[in-house]
Design an enzyme around this catalytic site. Structure first.
Site, PDB file in Angstrom:
ATOM      1  N   PHE A  97       0.825  -1.208   0.000  1.00 14.77           N
ATOM      2  CA  PHE A  97       0.000   0.000   0.000  1.00 14.77           C
ATOM      3  C   PHE A  97       0.863   1.265   0.000  1.00 14.77           C
ATOM      4  O   PHE A  97       1.811   1.389   0.774  1.00 14.77           O
ATOM      5  CB  PHE A  97      -0.897  -0.029   1.233  1.00 14.77           C
ATOM      6  CG  PHE A  97      -1.874   1.103   1.344  1.00 14.77           C
ATOM      7  CD1 PHE A  97      -2.955   1.192   0.478  1.00 14.77           C
ATOM      8  CD2 PHE A  97      -1.719   2.075   2.327  1.00 14.77           C
ATOM      9  CE1 PHE A  97      -3.869   2.233   0.595  1.00 14.77           C
ATOM     10  CE2 PHE A  97      -2.635   3.117   2.450  1.00 14.77           C
ATOM     11  CZ  PHE A  97      -3.706   3.199   1.569  1.00 14.77           C
ATOM     12  N   ASN A 198      -4.026   1.767  10.417  1.00 18.03           N
ATOM     13  CA  ASN A 198      -4.676   2.280   9.209  1.00 18.03           C
ATOM     14  C   ASN A 198      -5.154   1.058   8.429  1.00 18.03           C
ATOM     15  O   ASN A 198      -4.426   0.515   7.604  1.00 18.03           O
ATOM     16  CB  ASN A 198      -3.703   3.118   8.374  1.00 18.03           C
ATOM     17  CG  ASN A 198      -4.336   3.617   7.089  1.00 18.03           C
ATOM     18  OD1 ASN A 198      -5.560   3.633   6.944  1.00 18.03           O
ATOM     19  ND2 ASN A 198      -3.506   4.030   6.136  1.00 18.03           N
ATOM     20  N   PRO A 199      -6.388   0.601   8.682  1.00 15.92           N
ATOM     21  CA  PRO A 199      -6.866  -0.656   8.114  1.00 15.92           C
ATOM     22  C   PRO A 199      -7.502  -0.463   6.734  1.00 15.92           C
ATOM     23  O   PRO A 199      -7.697   0.682   6.281  1.00 15.92           O
ATOM     24  CB  PRO A 199      -7.933  -1.077   9.122  1.00 15.92           C
ATOM     25  CG  PRO A 199      -8.533   0.229   9.547  1.00 15.92           C
ATOM     26  CD  PRO A 199      -7.390   1.213   9.570  1.00 15.92           C
TER      27      PRO A 199
END
Length: 296
Positions: A97, A198-199
């Site tokens: 990510f 921070n999912p």
């Protein structure tokens, strides 16, 4: 490959911008400049001071290869292999990510709460879904008395977090674990000062509308939060309170419409001190829940 031989920097940038504009790349001119600066190891000003400089064929080819990758809407950070977060350098690679400036709100909030604790006290934190390690590494860099355990299910993310911890000289206080965040919490027996995360929180039906850079290149596992975007929060929130030390806190990044829902999950889990923090645009960005101190 376009005929690019004997091109000076000014003409090369003009061609690169045109190519990116044709492929609807946002901020095309800046992207072209950033990639050329990265290739040459120059500052932005150097491109204009030396605009008549002609590059050799090898560097021209390398530059145009990066332009074609960006025209294919590959994220700029993947092409450059790095980004800056909280004024620190972080390596970035495909499959992990890409860090966003939005997450700086969470780091700043966590830093403030941790600094309010006694300076001589040893602090511990869990960084769940750590990705590139920006949260845990940044906090460890800011707080010399903080030890962080970073957790991610992705082997690529685990390796990259370790790399970034070394890059920012905090590897002695950042431990990285390959594991599912919820299963790891279930096994965790110690109490920590902070749990930060921070999912994945994008609703499944919104994924198709994301920019091509995101939906075609970034890992869906780090994005897809289920039907309403709250799947991960439902799994992890009930596990957090028993793992927090007295006066500790749990802190989540959220989508800008999810503040009330995530705050409700935290209250249902037994937290009383729950609040939402906005980003610089005034949108809900972080939910924090604090553990009450015991008075025994």
């Amino acid at each position: 490959m376009k005929q690019l031989r004997a091109r000076n920097i000014r003409d090369l940038l003009r061609m690169a911008e045109k190519e990116l504009v044709e492929h609807r790349v946002p901020n095309a001119r800046r992207n072209a400049e950033w990639m050329l600066c990265h290739l040459l190891g120059w500052r932005m000003l150097d491109l204009y001071v030396h605009s008549n400089t002609r590059l050799d064929d090898e560097r021209v080819d390398a530059y145009w290869a990066s332009i074609e990758r960006r025209a294919g809407r590959e994220p700029l950070q993947y092409i450059l292999g790095s980004t800056e977060f909280m004024s620190l350098p972080f390596d970035v690679r495909p499959g992990v990510f890409v860090p966003r400036p939005d997450t700086e709100v969470l780091v700043e909030q966590a830093d403030t709460l941790l600094r309010a604790l006694p300076l001589h006290q040893s602090l511990t934190a869990l960084d769940l879904c750590c990705g590139t390690g920006i949260i845990g590494v940044s906090l460890a860099h800011r707080l010399g008395n903080l030890d962080v355990t970073c957790v991610d299910i992705s082997p690529e993310a685990v390796e990259l977090t370790g790399q970034n911890a070394r890059k920012n000289e905090v590897a002695d206080r950042v431990r990285v674990v390959p594991a599912d965040a919820c299963r790891y919490l279930e096994m965790w027996t110690e109490r920590v000062t902070a749990i930060v995360c921070n999912p994945p929180y994008i609703r499944t039906d919104e994924l198709a509308a994301l920019p091509r850079e995101v939906r075609e290149h970034e890992p869906m596992l780090a994005l897809d939060g289920g039907r309403d975007g709250l799947d991960f929060y439902r799994r992890v929130v009930p596990l957090t309170r028993p793992r927090l030390a007295d006066g500790g806190f749990v802190m989540f990044e959220i989508g800008d419409t999810q503040g009330d829902a995530v705050a409700g999950l935290l209250r249902d889990a037994g937290f009383f001190h729950v609040y939402i923090t906005q980003d610089l645009s005034g949108r809900d960005r972080v939910v924090t829940a604090r553990q009450e101190r015991s008075h025994g």
